[in-house]
Design a protein around this motif. Structure first.
Motif, mmCIF file in Angstrom:
data_model
loop_
_atom_site.group_PDB
_atom_site.id
_atom_site.type_symbol
_atom_site.label_atom_id
_atom_site.label_comp_id
_atom_site.label_asym_id
_atom_site.label_seq_id
_atom_site.Cartn_x
_atom_site.Cartn_y
_atom_site.Cartn_z
ATOM 1 N N VAL A 71 21.985 -4.514 -1.688
ATOM 2 C CA VAL A 71 21.681 -4.184 -3.084
ATOM 3 C C VAL A 71 21.407 -2.695 -3.307
ATOM 4 O O VAL A 71 21.282 -2.266 -4.452
ATOM 5 C CB VAL A 71 20.473 -4.998 -3.602
ATOM 6 C CG1 VAL A 71 20.724 -6.491 -3.434
ATOM 7 C CG2 VAL A 71 19.172 -4.596 -2.907
ATOM 8 N N VAL A 72 21.350 -1.908 -2.263
ATOM 9 C CA VAL A 72 21.042 -0.483 -2.410
ATOM 10 C C VAL A 72 22.267 0.253 -2.956
ATOM 11 O O VAL A 72 23.364 0.121 -2.416
ATOM 12 C CB VAL A 72 20.628 0.127 -1.055
ATOM 13 C CG1 VAL A 72 20.292 1.611 -1.209
ATOM 14 C CG2 VAL A 72 19.448 -0.631 -0.465
ATOM 15 N N CYS A 97 12.518 0.108 -4.888
ATOM 16 C CA CYS A 97 12.647 1.462 -4.342
ATOM 17 C C CYS A 97 13.845 2.188 -4.956
ATOM 18 O O CYS A 97 13.757 3.375 -5.304
ATOM 19 C CB CYS A 97 12.788 1.408 -2.824
ATOM 20 S SG CYS A 97 11.280 0.943 -1.948
ATOM 21 N N ALA A 98 14.944 1.483 -5.084
ATOM 22 C CA ALA A 98 16.130 2.103 -5.670
ATOM 23 C C ALA A 98 15.875 2.510 -7.114
ATOM 24 O O ALA A 98 16.266 3.603 -7.550
ATOM 25 C CB ALA A 98 17.319 1.146 -5.576
ATOM 26 N N ASP A 131 0.818 -1.209 0.000
ATOM 27 C CA ASP A 131 0.000 0.000 0.000
ATOM 28 C C ASP A 131 0.854 1.261 0.000
ATOM 29 O O ASP A 131 0.490 2.263 -0.629
ATOM 30 C CB ASP A 131 -0.953 0.004 1.196
ATOM 31 C CG ASP A 131 -2.202 -0.840 0.962
ATOM 32 O OD1 ASP A 131 -2.370 -1.347 -0.166
ATOM 33 O OD2 ASP A 131 -3.001 -0.996 1.909
ATOM 34 N N VAL A 132 1.975 1.243 0.687
ATOM 35 C CA VAL A 132 2.871 2.408 0.665
ATOM 36 C C VAL A 132 3.340 2.682 -0.761
ATOM 37 O O VAL A 132 3.267 3.824 -1.253
ATOM 38 C CB VAL A 132 4.070 2.202 1.609
ATOM 39 C CG1 VAL A 132 5.164 3.230 1.325
ATOM 40 C CG2 VAL A 132 3.634 2.316 3.066
ATOM 41 N N LEU A 133 3.803 1.649 -1.448
ATOM 42 C CA LEU A 133 4.296 1.838 -2.809
ATOM 43 C C LEU A 133 3.163 2.222 -3.759
ATOM 44 O O LEU A 133 3.342 3.059 -4.649
ATOM 45 C CB LEU A 133 5.008 0.576 -3.283
ATOM 46 C CG LEU A 133 6.321 0.258 -2.564
ATOM 47 C CD1 LEU A 133 6.852 -1.107 -2.993
ATOM 48 C CD2 LEU A 133 7.367 1.334 -2.805
ATOM 49 N N PHE A 149 14.266 6.252 -4.746
ATOM 50 C CA PHE A 149 14.075 6.496 -3.327
ATOM 51 C C PHE A 149 15.379 6.253 -2.560
ATOM 52 O O PHE A 149 16.251 5.505 -3.000
ATOM 53 C CB PHE A 149 12.977 5.602 -2.762
ATOM 54 C CG PHE A 149 11.646 5.750 -3.438
ATOM 55 C CD1 PHE A 149 11.295 6.933 -4.084
ATOM 56 C CD2 PHE A 149 10.729 4.707 -3.436
ATOM 57 C CE1 PHE A 149 10.065 7.074 -4.719
ATOM 58 C CE2 PHE A 149 9.493 4.837 -4.059
ATOM 59 C CZ PHE A 149 9.160 6.018 -4.703
ATOM 60 N N VAL A 150 15.470 6.886 -1.391
ATOM 61 C CA VAL A 150 16.611 6.724 -0.493
ATOM 62 C C VAL A 150 16.201 5.783 0.626
ATOM 63 O O VAL A 150 15.111 5.915 1.193
ATOM 64 C CB VAL A 150 17.043 8.091 0.075
ATOM 65 C CG1 VAL A 150 18.200 7.926 1.060
ATOM 66 C CG2 VAL A 150 17.427 9.040 -1.055
#
Length: 281
Positions: free
Chosen positions: A212-213, A185-186, A156-158, A190-191
Motif C-alpha cells: 500500500v505504500v 505513515c504514507a 509511541d513513535v507516532l 513519511f518514507v
C-alpha cells in the motif's frame, strides 16, 4: 545494533539487478568492515549485483565515528549517525554534543537510527523517549532526514513525532507495521524502507503493508548483517544481498524488478540528496 557476523557464512551472490539501486540502511562495521579496504571490498561485492550505494548507519558513538570515516573512504558510502534507543540508558550531554558534531559532516545524510525499542529492556522507555525527542530536534535544526528505529513501539513513535512536529523527511527504517500503519505513515508524508523480513513466510501483515505504500515513498535496505532475506535467513547479510529483497518486494507489488530497483534508487537519491554530496577527497 552492532554485532559481528564473523561466525556466519555469507550466502552466494544473487543474480544482478537489471538496474542499479541503493541499500538505504546497513551497518558496514557490524558486517566486519574495519578499514577502507574492507569497505571497498564490500561495496565491490554489492556493485557486482547492482547495489551501487549504501547508507552505513551508527547506533552508538564509536560506530558513529567509524561511519563518518567510512563515508570519507568510498564515494559509494554515506553515513547516518545517532544514538540507538537501546543505548540511551546512560547518555550524557557530551554524547549528544558529539552526535550533533558528527551529524553536521557533509557526508552524513541522516540523523539515525533513533526512535523507540520496547522489545529489549536495555534502556527504560523514558530515557528512550527523551533521546528520541532530542534527535528529532537535531534533524530539524540541521535540515537532514530523520531515520527511525521502531520495534514494538508504533503508537509511541507516532505520538512523539506528532507532538514534536517531524522534520521535512522521516524514514521508517525496516518498517514493521501493518497496512493500516503504513497508510497512516504514507498520509503523513513519511518514507518507508523495507528489509529482509518481507521475504519471510510468516510476514503476511508486513507484506500487506508493503503493497500500500506509494512508489515515491518507498526504499529498500538490508539492515546488514541482520535480517538476511529468504532463502538465506540466518546466514550473514551484506549489501550485496539486497536483490533478494528487491525481487520479493517487486513480486508483492506486481511490478518488474527493474521498476522496483529504479524507483527505490531514485527515491534514495532524493531523500538523501546524493546530488549535494561532496566527493571523497
Amino acid at each position: 545494533m552492532s554485532a559481528g557476523n564473523g561466525r556466519r557464512e555469507r550466502p552466494p551472490a544473487p543474480d544482478p539487478l537489471p538496474v542499479p539501486t541503493v541499500d538505504a540502511h546497513t551497518h558496514l562495521d557490524a558486517c566486519g568492515c574495519v578499514d577502507a579496504a574492507d569497505v571497498a571490498a564490500a561495496m565491490d561485492r554489492a556493485a557486482a549485483v547492482g547495489v551501487t550505494r549504501a547508507v552505513t548507519v551508527a547506533d552508538d558513538l564509536p560506530a558513529a565515528r567509524w561511519a563518518v570515516r567510512a563515508a570519507h573512504w568510498d564515494d559509494r558510502v554515506v553515513a547516518a549517525v545517532a544514538l540507538h534507543p537501546t543505548r540511551t540508558a546512560a547518555v550524557t550531554e557530551d554524547d549528544h554534543a558529539e552526535i550533533e558534531q558528527l551529524a553536521r559532516d557533509p557526508r552524513v545524510v541522516a540523523v539515525g537510527e533513533t526512535g523507540l525499542d520496547y522489545f529489549w529492556d536495555y534502556s527504560p522507555p523514558a530515557a528512550q523517549q527523551e533521546s528520541f525527542r532530542r534527535h528529532i530536534d537535531l534533524a530539524k535544526r540541521i535540515g537532514k532526514p530523520l531515520m527511525i528505529h521502531d520495534r514494538d513501539a508504533h503508537d509511541d513513535v507516532l505520538r512523539i513525532l506528532h507532538e514534536e512536529r517531524p522534520p521535512e523527511t522521516v524514514v521508517f527504517h525496516c518498517f514493521s507495521g501493518d497496512a493500516a500503519m503504513a497508510r497512516e505513515c504514507a498520509d503523513a508524508g513519511f518514507v518507508l524502507s523495507f528489509a529482509g523480513p518481507i521475504t519471510f513466510r510468516n510476514a503476511r501483515a508486513l507484506q500487506e503493508a508493503a503493497v500500500v505504500v506509494p512508489e515515491e515513498q518507498l526504499l529498500v535496505e538490508t539492515d546488514a548483517p541482520f535480517l538476511t532475506p529468504h532463502p538465506h535467513r540466518g546466514r550473514a547479510n551484506e549489501p550485496y544481498c539486497l536483490p533478494w529483497t528487491v525481487r520479493a518486494l517487486a513480486a508483492l507489488r506486481g511490478i518488474t524488478d527493474e521498476r522496483l530497483a529504479s524507483v527505490a534508487g531514485r527515491n534514495a537519491e532524493r531523500v538523501f540528496r546524493f546530488g549535494e554530496l561532496p566527493p571523497v577527497a
